[in-house]
Design an enzyme around this catalytic site. Structure first.
Site, PDB file in Angstrom:
ATOM      1  N   HIS A 158      32.264  46.614  35.185  1.00  0.00           N
ATOM      2  CA  HIS A 158      30.808  46.645  35.732  1.00  0.00           C
ATOM      3  C   HIS A 158      30.540  47.614  36.795  1.00  0.00           C
ATOM      4  O   HIS A 158      29.765  47.964  37.182  1.00  0.00           O
ATOM      5  CB  HIS A 158      30.506  45.427  36.370  1.00  0.00           C
ATOM      6  CG  HIS A 158      29.948  44.321  35.302  1.00  0.00           C
ATOM      7  ND1 HIS A 158      29.325  44.657  34.119  1.00  0.00           N
ATOM      8  CD2 HIS A 158      30.680  43.030  35.202  1.00  0.00           C
ATOM      9  CE1 HIS A 158      29.331  43.357  33.525  1.00  0.00           C
ATOM     10  NE2 HIS A 158      30.454  42.396  34.008  1.00  0.00           N
ATOM     11  N   ASP A 194      34.194  41.688  26.334  1.00  0.00           N
ATOM     12  CA  ASP A 194      33.864  40.816  27.608  1.00  0.00           C
ATOM     13  C   ASP A 194      32.433  40.254  27.266  1.00  0.00           C
ATOM     14  O   ASP A 194      31.498  40.995  26.479  1.00  0.00           O
ATOM     15  CB  ASP A 194      33.770  41.520  29.071  1.00  0.00           C
ATOM     16  CG  ASP A 194      33.314  40.505  30.047  1.00  0.00           C
ATOM     17  OD1 ASP A 194      34.435  40.011  30.593  1.00  0.00           O
ATOM     18  OD2 ASP A 194      32.407  40.262  30.435  1.00  0.00           O
ATOM     19  N   HIS A 196      29.854  40.206  29.021  1.00  0.00           N
ATOM     20  CA  HIS A 196      28.802  41.059  29.692  1.00  0.00           C
ATOM     21  C   HIS A 196      28.924  42.343  29.363  1.00  0.00           C
ATOM     22  O   HIS A 196      30.026  42.843  29.097  1.00  0.00           O
ATOM     23  CB  HIS A 196      28.906  40.857  31.456  1.00  0.00           C
ATOM     24  CG  HIS A 196      28.956  39.413  31.812  1.00  0.00           C
ATOM     25  ND1 HIS A 196      30.141  38.628  31.841  1.00  0.00           N
ATOM     26  CD2 HIS A 196      27.970  38.641  31.929  1.00  0.00           C
ATOM     27  CE1 HIS A 196      29.728  37.618  32.375  1.00  0.00           C
ATOM     28  NE2 HIS A 196      28.371  37.518  32.626  1.00  0.00           N
ATOM     29  N   ASP A 283      35.038  35.236  28.535  1.00  0.00           N
ATOM     30  CA  ASP A 283      33.930  34.488  29.067  1.00  0.00           C
ATOM     31  C   ASP A 283      32.880  34.350  27.874  1.00  0.00           C
ATOM     32  O   ASP A 283      31.861  33.626  27.950  1.00  0.00           O
ATOM     33  CB  ASP A 283      33.242  35.324  30.291  1.00  0.00           C
ATOM     34  CG  ASP A 283      33.208  36.657  30.318  1.00  0.00           C
ATOM     35  OD1 ASP A 283      33.569  37.326  29.011  1.00  0.00           O
ATOM     36  OD2 ASP A 283      32.699  37.081  31.454  1.00  0.00           O
ATOM     37  N   TYR A 322      36.056  32.695  32.748  1.00  0.00           N
ATOM     38  CA  TYR A 322      36.002  31.782  33.946  1.00  0.00           C
ATOM     39  C   TYR A 322      36.261  30.375  33.554  1.00  0.00           C
ATOM     40  O   TYR A 322      36.063  29.589  34.323  1.00  0.00           O
ATOM     41  CB  TYR A 322      34.878  31.950  34.590  1.00  0.00           C
ATOM     42  CG  TYR A 322      34.347  33.729  34.827  1.00  0.00           C
ATOM     43  CD1 TYR A 322      35.191  34.101  35.971  1.00  0.00           C
ATOM     44  CD2 TYR A 322      33.552  34.327  34.015  1.00  0.00           C
ATOM     45  CE1 TYR A 322      34.856  35.455  35.994  1.00  0.00           C
ATOM     46  CE2 TYR A 322      33.462  35.770  34.053  1.00  0.00           C
ATOM     47  CZ  TYR A 322      34.216  36.223  35.165  1.00  0.00           C
ATOM     48  OH  TYR A 322      34.115  37.516  35.601  1.00  0.00           O
TER      49      TYR A 322
HETATM   50  N1  Q9C Z   1      27.155  32.696  39.759  1.00  0.00           N
HETATM   51  C1  Q9C Z   1      32.535  39.846  34.605  1.00  0.00           C
HETATM   52  O1  Q9C Z   1      32.744  39.137  33.721  1.00  0.00           O
HETATM   53  N2  Q9C Z   1      26.782  36.656  37.621  1.00  0.00           N
HETATM   54  N3  Q9C Z   1      31.550  39.868  35.634  1.00  0.00           N
HETATM   55  C2  Q9C Z   1      27.330  35.252  37.978  1.00  0.00           C
HETATM   56  C3  Q9C Z   1      26.921  33.072  38.621  1.00  0.00           C
HETATM   57  C4  Q9C Z   1      27.710  37.779  37.691  1.00  0.00           C
HETATM   58  C5  Q9C Z   1      30.662  38.930  35.449  1.00  0.00           C
HETATM   59  C6  Q9C Z   1      26.367  34.413  37.987  1.00  0.00           C
HETATM   60  C7  Q9C Z   1      28.492  37.983  36.224  1.00  0.00           C
HETATM   61  C8  Q9C Z   1      29.542  38.929  36.404  1.00  0.00           C
HETATM   62  C9  Q9C Z   1      33.817  40.897  34.722  1.00  0.00           C
HETATM   63 ZN    ZN Z   2      32.224  39.066  31.847  1.00  0.00          ZN
END
Ligand code: Q9C
Ligand code: ZN
Length: 340
Positions: A158, A194, A196, A283, A322
């Site tokens: 990101h 990933d 995202h 994820d 996660y």
């Molecule tokens: N508290 C990667 O997987 N949004 N980044 C989280 C929950 C951010 C993910 C909301 C997600 C970022 C590397």
């Molecule tokens: Zn991610």
């Protein structure tokens, strides 16, 4: 089974924010050091990983990817934390055409695009080490290792050229790609699975045909980074036709996912890169607390198998994931597939 070389960064534990901010509320920081420990534990148990600490200084290659003022901001901010505040978050962002930052609060808004990615005291050193770890992996590829895994933390995909976000500070996989391009490679492909969209990697290579970017992810209509990852983002200028996005709706499982993977692999094969770099995020797993898809642990083995069947030298760089309970098993399942 053949041993797979694994490199990990020594300093990742220095980066330990206690919280992030989501819609005005404090939320536990999902991107924890425990993730790396779980993966490491499972790698040690599986018996086919040759695990060594990375000793590569990431800075020279980070400087090839990220702007000097951005790198300077992260360094300066990391050093400032601990004296007055616990963590740095942005408050205001450039708007309309106003983007002159002559103040530290303005700079934060310039270089940080969300409130999920705080700067704490150890962030700069950890981020440098993580990018160095990706370069260490790329060096092994260059020395003819066919399959390498870089257990990077913090993650990278990101991070844009001058912006941190999505738990990412330096774009590890982009730094590794830049290392390979600087050492004889003519074409590098990046496959990002990933959950995202890898907006940072897309941003960095959007105008360059020597890096192909192919990403499968939950649609920006439902998930972070919300503003990018649509199908019609296909590259610009010389890079037009070298960027491919496959956004998926909520709830996609193994079978449906795999048909999209096959599409993506066709594009990678047609490009015929010297090296294939993989942004590996787990994820997409059914148990992920911030996820949207329903992939199973055994599926990652199949995914590894089909990626390896392309026959290119492959560097896998760790991104998200996660569900800490199953993260190690998911990584090992994928790596097992790669080696088959
Ligand atoms: N508290 C990667 O997987 N949004 N980044 C989280 C929950 C951010 C993910 C909301 C997600 C970022 C590397
Ligand atoms: Zn991610």
């Amino acid at each position: 089974m053949k041993e797979i070389p694994v490199r990990y960064p020594e300093k990742s534990s220095l980066h330990n924010p206690r919280y992030e901010i989501y819609c005005g509320e404090r939320d536990n920081y999902a991107e924890t050091q425990e993730r790396i420990e779980r993966i490491m534990g499972e790698l040690k148990r599986c018996g086919f990983a040759d695990i060594q600490v990375s000793t590569v200084d990431g800075i020279p290659w980070i400087e090839q990817v990220h702007d000097a003022d951005y790198i300077g901001f992260l360094k300066k901010s990391s050093e400032a934390v601990g004296t007055a505040v616990e963590a740095i978050f942005p408050n205001v962002h450039p708007y309309n055409s106003y983007s002159r930052a002559t103040n530290i609060v303005a700079e934060r808004g310039m270089f940080m695009y969300d409130t999920h990615t705080p700067i704490v005291g150890g962030t700069f050193d950890a981020a440098v080490d993580s990018a160095g770890c990706a370069v260490a992996g790329a060096m092994l590829l260059k020395e003819d290792e066919p399959l390498v895994y870089a257990l990077t933390r913090p993650p990278g995909h990101h991070a844009e050229r001058s912006m941190m976000g999505g738990y990412c500070y330096f774009n590890n996989i982009a730094v590794a790609a830049e290392y390979l391009l600087g050492n004889g490679a003519k074409k590098v492909a990046i496959f990002d699975f990933d959950l995202h969209h890898g907006n940072g990697t897309q941003d960095i290579f959007y105008r360059r045909p020597e890096v192909l970017f192919v990403s499968i992810h939950a649609s920006p209509k439902i998930k972070f980074p919300y503003f990018s990852g649509y199908k019609d983002e296909q590259g610009q200028g010389e890079g037009l036709g070298y960027n491919f996005n496959f956004p998926l709706p909520q709830g996609v499982g193994d079978e449906e996912y795999h048909t999209v993977v096959k599409e993506a692999l066709k594009i990678l094969k047609h490009y015929n890169p010297d090296y294939l770099l993989v942004s590996a995020g787990f994820d997409t797993h059914e148990k992920d607390p911030i996820g949207a898809l329903k992939l199973t642990t055994p599926y990652y083995r199949e995914l590894g198998r089909v990626i390896a069947s392309l026959g290119y030298p492959i560097l896998t760089v760790q991104e998200g994931g996660y569900a800490t309970d199953v993260l190690g098993e998911n990584v090992v399942s994928y790596l097992r597939g790669l080696t088959e």
